[in-house]
Design a protein around this motif. Structure first.
Motif, PDB file in Angstrom:
ATOM      1  N   MET A   1       0.847  -1.195   0.000  1.00  0.00           N
ATOM      2  CA  MET A   1       0.000   0.000   0.000  1.00  0.00           C
ATOM      3  C   MET A   1       0.882   1.243   0.000  1.00  0.00           C
ATOM      4  N   SER A   2       0.676   2.132  -0.977  1.00  0.00           N
ATOM      5  CA  SER A   2       1.444   3.380  -0.996  1.00  0.00           C
ATOM      6  C   SER A   2       0.882   4.330   0.044  1.00  0.00           C
ATOM      7  N   GLU A   3       1.695   5.330   0.397  1.00  0.00           N
ATOM      8  CA  GLU A   3       1.261   6.301   1.401  1.00  0.00           C
ATOM      9  C   GLU A   3       0.029   7.061   0.925  1.00  0.00           C
ATOM     10  N   VAL A   4      -0.005   7.418  -0.365  1.00  0.00           N
ATOM     11  CA  VAL A   4      -1.158   8.152  -0.882  1.00  0.00           C
ATOM     12  C   VAL A   4      -2.407   7.267  -0.857  1.00  0.00           C
ATOM     13  N   ASP A   5      -2.256   5.978  -1.158  1.00  0.00           N
ATOM     14  CA  ASP A   5      -3.391   5.059  -1.078  1.00  0.00           C
ATOM     15  C   ASP A   5      -3.908   4.959   0.357  1.00  0.00           C
ATOM     16  N   LEU A   6      -2.979   4.934   1.311  1.00  0.00           N
ATOM     17  CA  LEU A   6      -3.367   4.888   2.713  1.00  0.00           C
ATOM     18  C   LEU A   6      -4.222   6.103   3.060  1.00  0.00           C
ATOM     19  N   LEU A   7      -3.757   7.289   2.681  1.00  0.00           N
ATOM     20  CA  LEU A   7      -4.513   8.507   2.961  1.00  0.00           C
ATOM     21  C   LEU A   7      -5.869   8.479   2.264  1.00  0.00           C
ATOM     22  N   SER A   8      -5.894   8.027   1.021  1.00  0.00           N
ATOM     23  CA  SER A   8      -7.143   7.954   0.281  1.00  0.00           C
ATOM     24  C   SER A   8      -8.165   7.088   1.012  1.00  0.00           C
ATOM     25  N   GLY A   9      -7.715   5.957   1.543  1.00  0.00           N
ATOM     26  CA  GLY A   9      -8.607   5.078   2.282  1.00  0.00           C
ATOM     27  C   GLY A   9      -9.126   5.709   3.556  1.00  0.00           C
ATOM     28  N   VAL A  10      -8.235   6.382   4.275  1.00  0.00           N
ATOM     29  CA  VAL A  10      -8.635   7.054   5.522  1.00  0.00           C
ATOM     30  C   VAL A  10      -9.689   8.120   5.230  1.00  0.00           C
ATOM     31  N   LEU A  11      -9.449   8.928   4.204  1.00  0.00           N
ATOM     32  CA  LEU A  11     -10.381  10.004   3.880  1.00  0.00           C
ATOM     33  C   LEU A  11     -11.708   9.451   3.368  1.00  0.00           C
ATOM     34  N   SER A  12     -11.662   8.380   2.608  1.00  0.00           N
ATOM     35  CA  SER A  12     -12.892   7.771   2.112  1.00  0.00           C
ATOM     36  C   SER A  12     -13.764   7.291   3.266  1.00  0.00           C
ATOM     37  N   LYS A  13     -13.143   6.636   4.243  1.00  0.00           N
ATOM     38  CA  LYS A  13     -13.896   6.147   5.396  1.00  0.00           C
ATOM     39  C   LYS A  13     -14.428   7.303   6.234  1.00  0.00           C
ATOM     40  N   THR A  14     -13.648   8.360   6.357  1.00  0.00           N
ATOM     41  CA  THR A  14     -14.118   9.526   7.106  1.00  0.00           C
ATOM     42  C   THR A  14     -15.318  10.156   6.421  1.00  0.00           C
ATOM     43  N   GLY A  15     -15.271  10.238   5.092  1.00  0.00           N
ATOM     44  CA  GLY A  15     -16.416  10.753   4.349  1.00  0.00           C
ATOM     45  C   GLY A  15     -17.661   9.913   4.579  1.00  0.00           C
ATOM     46  N   ASP A  16     -17.489   8.587   4.642  1.00  0.00           N
ATOM     47  CA  ASP A  16     -18.624   7.704   4.910  1.00  0.00           C
ATOM     48  C   ASP A  16     -19.220   7.986   6.286  1.00  0.00           C
ATOM     49  N   ILE A  17     -18.354   8.231   7.259  1.00  0.00           N
ATOM     50  CA  ILE A  17     -18.824   8.500   8.618  1.00  0.00           C
ATOM     51  C   ILE A  17     -19.593   9.818   8.667  1.00  0.00           C
ATOM     52  N   ILE A  18     -19.071  10.840   8.014  1.00  0.00           N
ATOM     53  CA  ILE A  18     -19.789  12.123   7.967  1.00  0.00           C
ATOM     54  C   ILE A  18     -21.166  11.926   7.338  1.00  0.00           C
ATOM     55  N   GLU A  19     -21.202  11.163   6.252  1.00  0.00           N
ATOM     56  CA  GLU A  19     -22.464  10.916   5.560  1.00  0.00           C
ATOM     57  C   GLU A  19     -23.448  10.153   6.428  1.00  0.00           C
ATOM     58  N   GLY A  20     -22.936   9.364   7.356  1.00  0.00           N
ATOM     59  CA  GLY A  20     -23.785   8.560   8.221  1.00  0.00           C
ATOM     60  C   GLY A  20     -24.336   9.282   9.431  1.00  0.00           C
ATOM     61  N   VAL A  21     -23.971  10.536   9.615  1.00  0.00           N
ATOM     62  CA  VAL A  21     -24.460  11.299  10.763  1.00  0.00           C
ATOM     63  C   VAL A  21     -25.901  11.738  10.513  1.00  0.00           C
ATOM     64  N   GLY A  22     -26.779  11.472  11.482  1.00  0.00           N
ATOM     65  CA  GLY A  22     -28.170  11.867  11.354  1.00  0.00           C
ATOM     66  C   GLY A  22     -28.392  13.294  11.827  1.00  0.00           C
ATOM     67  N   ALA A  23     -29.418  13.928  11.283  1.00  0.00           N
ATOM     68  CA  ALA A  23     -29.730  15.313  11.667  1.00  0.00           C
ATOM     69  C   ALA A  23     -30.030  15.428  13.152  1.00  0.00           C
ATOM     70  N   ASP A  24     -30.516  14.349  13.764  1.00  0.00           N
ATOM     71  CA  ASP A  24     -30.835  14.378  15.186  1.00  0.00           C
ATOM     72  C   ASP A  24     -29.628  14.101  16.076  1.00  0.00           C
ATOM     73  N   GLN A  25     -28.451  13.927  15.474  1.00  0.00           N
ATOM     74  CA  GLN A  25     -27.245  13.622  16.242  1.00  0.00           C
ATOM     75  C   GLN A  25     -26.290  14.814  16.361  1.00  0.00           C
ATOM     76  N   LEU A  26     -26.617  15.925  15.745  1.00  0.00           N
ATOM     77  CA  LEU A  26     -25.658  17.031  15.650  1.00  0.00           C
ATOM     78  C   LEU A  26     -25.286  17.630  16.998  1.00  0.00           C
ATOM     79  N   SER A  27     -26.154  17.530  17.960  1.00  0.00           N
ATOM     80  CA  SER A  27     -25.856  18.126  19.267  1.00  0.00           C
ATOM     81  C   SER A  27     -25.253  17.129  20.256  1.00  0.00           C
ATOM     82  N   LEU A  28     -25.002  15.897  19.820  1.00  0.00           N
ATOM     83  CA  LEU A  28     -24.396  14.902  20.707  1.00  0.00           C
ATOM     84  C   LEU A  28     -22.964  15.302  21.064  1.00  0.00           C
ATOM     85  N   PRO A  29     -22.509  14.936  22.260  1.00  0.00           N
ATOM     86  CA  PRO A  29     -21.107  15.178  22.614  1.00  0.00           C
ATOM     87  C   PRO A  29     -20.182  14.233  21.862  1.00  0.00           C
ATOM     88  N   THR A  30     -18.907  14.598  21.786  1.00  0.00           N
ATOM     89  CA  THR A  30     -17.889  13.762  21.146  1.00  0.00           C
ATOM     90  C   THR A  30     -16.737  13.565  22.121  1.00  0.00           C
TER      91      THR A  30
END
Length: 197
Positions: A1-30
Motif C-alpha cells: 500500500m502506498s502512502e497516498v493510497d493509505l490517505l485515500s482510504g482514511v479520507l474515504s472512510k471519514t467521508g462515509d462517517i460524515i455521511e452517516g451522521v443523522g440530523a438528530d445527532q448534531l448536538s451529541l457530545p464527542t
C-alpha cells in the motif's frame, strides 16, 4: 500500500462517517471536549480545506477554526479529499507545504493529515454510534514509524498508532466512552491530552 493510497482510504472512510451522521445527532457530545458532533464536522471539513490547499501547492485562505459547512458536509469533504489525494499524488512529499501558520516539510503535513482523520474519523464514529474503521497491518506499520508527527509544529493532532481505535478491538468499560440506555446517554472520562485542536 502506498502512502497516498493509505490517505485515500482514511479520507474515504471519514467521508462515509460524515455521511452517516443523522440530523438528530448534531448536538451529541464527542470525545473532543470542545466539540459536539456538528462542531466536529465543521472542524474536520475546515482543516481538510487547509490541507487540500497545501497538497495542491497553494496557500490557503480558509479560517479552519471558524469554518461552517454548507448543506452537504459529506460532499464538501469528499471534494476536498479528492484534491488532497490528487495533490500528493502529483507533487509528492519532497517539498515545503503551506499549512497552519507557515511552511512545513511536505512529509510532516502529509502525516498530520493522516493522523488528523484517523483520529477524528474515529471520534465522529464513536459519538454517532457508527462502526469505527479498522486499521490494517500495513497502516499500523506505517503509523508506528510516525508516532510524533506534529511535535514542534504547533499542531496537536497525533497519537501513537497503538492508541488509534480499531473496529476489531472492543472498547473496554474503562475506555474514553461509556454507554447506557441503548447508547442514548454517554458520559466522558479522561482522554489523552493533545488530540483535538
Amino acid at each position: 500500500m502506498s502512502e497516498v493510497d493509505l490517505l485515500s482510504g482514511v479520507l474515504s472512510k471519514t467521508g462515509d462517517i460524515i455521511e452517516g451522521v443523522g440530523a438528530d445527532q448534531l448536538s451529541l457530545p464527542t470525545p473532543c471536549d470542545d466539540y459536539d458532533v456538528e462542531a466536529l464536522i465543521h472542524h474536520i471539513v475546515g482543516w481538510l480545506l487547509v490541507f487540500e490547499a497545501g497538497a495542491q501547492g497553494r496557500s490557503h485562505d480558509v479560517d479552519a477554526a471558524n469554518h461552517r459547512c454548507g448543506a452537504d458536509p459529506a460532499r464538501e469533504f469528499r471534494t476536498a479529499a479528492a484534491g488532497v489525494v490528487a495533490g500528493w499524488g502529483a507533487y509528492g512529499f519532497d517539498r515545503q507545504v503551506t499549512a497552519l501558520s507557515g511552511s512545513m516539510p511536505g512529509e510532516t503535513v502529509f502525516t498530520m493529515t493522516v493522523m488528523e482523520y484517523l483520529t477524528h474519523g474515529g471520534d465522529l464514529a464513536v459519538a454517532t454510534g457508527q462502526p469505527i474503521p479498522s486499521i490494517r497491518k500495513p497502516q499500523k506499520s506505517w503509523l508506528a514509524r510516525r508516532p510524533h508527527c506534529s511535535r514542534g509544529t504547533g499542531a496537536r493532532t497525533c497519537r501513537s498508532a497503538r492508541s488509534i481505535p480499531s473496529a476489531r478491538t472492543p472498547r473496554p468499560s474503562t475506555g474514553s466512552w461509556h454507554s447506557s440506555d441503548a447508547g442514548r446517554t454517554r458520559r466522558r472520562s479522561r482522554r489523552p491530552a493533545g488530540t483535538c485542536r
